[in-house]
Enzyme design. Structure first.
Site, PDB file in Angstrom:
ATOM      1  N   ASP A   9      10.408  -0.490  34.698  1.00  0.00           N
ATOM      2  CA  ASP A   9       9.651  -1.520  35.420  1.00  0.00           C
ATOM      3  C   ASP A   9       9.243  -2.550  34.374  1.00  0.00           C
ATOM      4  OD1 ASP A   9       7.808  -3.103  36.714  1.00  0.00           O
ATOM      5  OD2 ASP A   9       6.332  -1.515  37.049  1.00  0.00           O
ATOM      6  N   LYS A  70       7.501 -12.838  31.972  1.00  0.00           N
ATOM      7  CA  LYS A  70       8.268 -12.675  33.217  1.00  0.00           C
ATOM      8  C   LYS A  70       8.203 -13.936  34.082  1.00  0.00           C
ATOM      9  CE  LYS A  70       8.647  -9.312  36.988  1.00  0.00           C
ATOM     10  NZ  LYS A  70       8.111  -8.026  37.446  1.00  0.00           N
ATOM     11  N   GLU A 147      11.710  -4.377  43.294  1.00  0.00           N
ATOM     12  CA  GLU A 147      10.494  -3.568  43.057  1.00  0.00           C
ATOM     13  C   GLU A 147       9.991  -2.862  44.326  1.00  0.00           C
ATOM     14  OE1 GLU A 147       7.955  -6.430  41.185  1.00  0.00           O
ATOM     15  OE2 GLU A 147       9.145  -6.408  39.343  1.00  0.00           O
ATOM     16  N   ASP A 169       2.289  -5.570  46.849  1.00  0.00           N
ATOM     17  CA  ASP A 169       2.350  -5.437  45.389  1.00  0.00           C
ATOM     18  C   ASP A 169       1.543  -6.559  44.730  1.00  0.00           C
ATOM     19  OD1 ASP A 169       2.983  -5.338  42.718  1.00  0.00           O
ATOM     20  OD2 ASP A 169       5.142  -5.188  43.011  1.00  0.00           O
TER      21      ASP A 169
END
Ligand code: AMP
Length: 640
Positions: A9, A70, A147, A169
């Site tokens: 992850d 990211k 994800e 999330d």
């Protein structure tokens, strides 16, 4: 020999690596910690830092540190790091390489392949950049996995049915909500909406501004101007935010945060959970709009959802589960650790690709909510009190071990005692729940209604429940330890919990490889338990005096002292609360002052005069800071 494939992850704030062993996903420790901060830096002597050392130096050297790379993935730009410039893929590759090496060290063999997760909304260039980062790190990326799919994989659905999951999330930097359909073992993301600029970092920013504005008003100094001070404050508010996930209050204490006219200034601030929730409310509403769009796009209603799954560290704030349950009509699942479930899902996908068998993920949770009886005041006009209101403190499905607290207030002036009546169950009416234990806290300060009590519950893996009630203003405390609170659960639930527990225990004590095992304190912290997060009284932990073993005798009724209390949010205003504390402190100062020497008495006199003045003039922020100063001196004098 089967391929060895790791699951990664690669998160905005944190990254993890996991592997499936004996049919169970296991997160691999990196320097004793399952979570690697996604931070890269250069030390003062130009050495590369990845993870915790890089995050730690951010406070001192933000110009030599890169966070949240990211967010830049897939963009054609260069990121400065010291005197050099790097593409986002290169920075991500440094994180991936650290994860790869930790896995190799742990497993004792080289690793060449990985499944890496990305947000469902990532476009082609962002996915391609992620693949390139993997290659740069020496990894063949066998699958880029969404994800939410990874998260759903950890809640393995019945392969024979068609099930729809909603995955909410909320991480450090990004938010997304997805509808995932699982059918015959095949997962498909039906819809996904999100906001790439919304996450826990924004909550921190709001808290920081709230505190900095208040400080500026008091001292005319802006703590945001100096980069190092700002970074320090940011770390303090993030810690406070985390504490507020389990406790109703958090204290921020930063010494020498600024200087005025040559005098050092300290920051001391007590934050209430309700203040935090109000601050972030507009952002949470935005996430609910995204949720509605995701449902609309998937052409389903809330009632079509089989499960609601929470992912990302920020979903630990309890307000999120509350909002989701109110909106979707079912409780959200967070049994699988929300910070680790994406990495675990990536490992499950990796094992499936490698042809290994994977079993259902086993976790240990509390199967019922545990809380106390409280008094509900329906509205300010009606006198119809509900005496049987159940106020949950540890909600159902909370991973164990856990430690949670809530604040309650007395409802009568001069109320000297309060019953702490402990129940487990899901009904809002305690009469329909199961009583677990009861104790009485007596000798409360003779102050007007609104006197605050912190009720803390600690539930361990072996089912022991410790409940502590503490008068906030004076520290007066009483607790009860109930062994085998879990034995009251249904037998089959207990057996299942026991076997899950045994298995978890055996796995957490692995000794393979020579990487450090996960530090138990860190694991407890990660699992949501913060021993001592609110027990600033040292006597709390190691003093058995005042403990009562269940069952305790029924307390005598005192007609003059009503027995009930209610959650603080439903009652007193901020000013009232501060006034109650201040009055209790003044009363205590009088008692302590009578026994103190002349010098200490003079100091107490000076401080009590300040508290009284702030109280009379209703200057609440001043009252809080002067009360804190008085409490400090009293603490010292009592100890001396
Ligand atoms: P993630 O990107 O999923 O690793 O989530 C990181 C975010 O979760 C950061 O903003 C953290 O401050 C936040 N976070 C971690 N633990 C907690 C907690 N106990 N309560 C609230 N937020 C948390």
């Amino acid at each position: 020999m089967q391929d060895l494939i790791i699951g990664i992850d690669l998160g905005t704030t944190n990254s993890e690596v996991a592997i499936v062993e004996n049919g169970q996903p296991r997160v691999i420790a990196i320097d004793g910690d399952p979570i690697l901060p996604s931070v890269v830096g250069l030390s003062s002597d130009e050495k590369l830092l990845v993870g915790k050392p890089a995050r730690n130096q951010y406070v001192l050297a933000p110009e030599r540190t890169v966070k949240s790379v990211k967010r830049q993935m897939g963009l054609d730009l260069k990121i400065p790091l010291g005197a050099q410039q790097f593409r986002p893929q290169e920075v991500s590759a440094m994180i991936l390489r650290r994860l790869k090496e930790a896995a190799e060290k742990d497993l004792g063999q080289p690793v060449h392949k990985a499944v890496i997760t990305v947000p469902a909304y990532f476009n082609d260039s962002q996915r391609q950049a992620t693949r390139e980062a993997g290659q740069l790190a020496g990894l063949e990326v066998v699958r880029i996995l969404n994800e939410p799919t990874a998260a759903a994989l950890t809640y393995r659905p019945n392969p024979d049915t068609n099930e729809k999951f909603l995955v909410y999330d909320l991480g450090g930097g990004t938010f997304d909500v997805s509808i995932v359909q699982a059918e015959g073992g095949v997962f498909e993301v039906l819809s996904s909406h999100g906001d790439t600029q919304l996450g826990g970092d924004d909550f921190d920013e709001l808290l920081l501004n709230h505190i900095a504005d208040e400080f500026q008003e008091l001292y005319q100094i802006d703590l945001r101007v100096n980069l190092t001070t700002k970074a320090r404050l940011l770390r303090a508010v993030e810690n406070a935010k985390k504490t507020l996930s389990d406790h109703a209050f958090a204290r921020i204490e930063e010494e020498f945060i600024a200087e005025k006219d040559g005098v050092p200034l300290h920051l001391t601030k007590e934050l209430e959970r309700s203040t935090f929730e109000q601050l972030i409310d507009p952002l949470l509403r935005r996430t609910m709009d995204c949720l509605q769009k995701a449902l609309d796009d998937a052409k389903i209603n809330a009632s079509d959802l089989k499960q609601v799954v929470l992912v990302g560290g920020s979903t630990r704030s309890p307000v999120i589960s509350r909002l989701l349950e109110a909106r979707l009509g079912q409780p959200a699942h967070r049994e699988v650790h929300p910070d680790l479930c994406v990495a675990m899902g990536a490992a499950i996908q990796a094992a499936i690709i490698a042809g290994s068998d994977v079993g259902a993920v086993l976790v240990d949770i509390t199967p019922h909510s545990v809380g106390i009886k409280s008094l509900e005041v329906p509205d300010s006009f009606s006198r119809q009190f509900n005496e049987y209101k159940f106020a949950p403190i540890v909600p159902r499905n909370t991973p164990l071990p856990t430690s949670r607290s809530e604040i309650f207030c007395t409802v009568s002036d001069n109320q000297a005692k309060v019953d702490i009546d402990i129940f487990q169950g899901e009904s809002g009416d305690v009469r329909r729940n199961h009583r677990v234990g009861k104790f009485l806290i007596e000798g409360l300060a003779r102050v007007p209604a609104g006197n605050q009590l912190v009720v803390q519950m600690e539930l361990t893996l072996d089912g022991t429940l410790k409940v502590t009630a503490r008068e906030k203003a004076t520290g007066l405390m009483k607790n009860i330890v109930i062994d085998n609170a879990m034995a009251r659960f249904a037998v089959e639930e207990k057996d299942a919990a026991q076997s899950r527990l045994d298995r978890m225990w055996a796995e957490s004590e692995w000794t393979e490889g020579d990487d450090e095992p996960i530090d138990p304190a860190k694991l407890a912290d990660l699992l949501g338990s913060e021993p001592g997060a609110y027990d600033d009284d040292e006597e709390d932990d190691d003093d058995d005096e005042g403990y009562e073993k269940f069952p305790v005798p029924e307390p005598e009724e005192d007609a003059a002292a009503p027995r009930f209390q209610f959650p603080v949010d439903a009652g007193a205003t901020t000013g009232q609360r501060e006034a109650v504390q201040a009055r209790a402190l003044l009363e205590k100062a009088e008692r302590v002052g009578a026994k103190a020497n002349s010098e200490d008495r003079a100091e107490l006199g000076r401080l009590t005069a300040k508290v009284k003045a702030a109280l009379d003039e209703r200057r609440w922020p001043d009252l809080q800071s002067t009360s804190n100063a008085l409490a400090d001196v009293l603490f010292y004098l009592e100890d001396a």
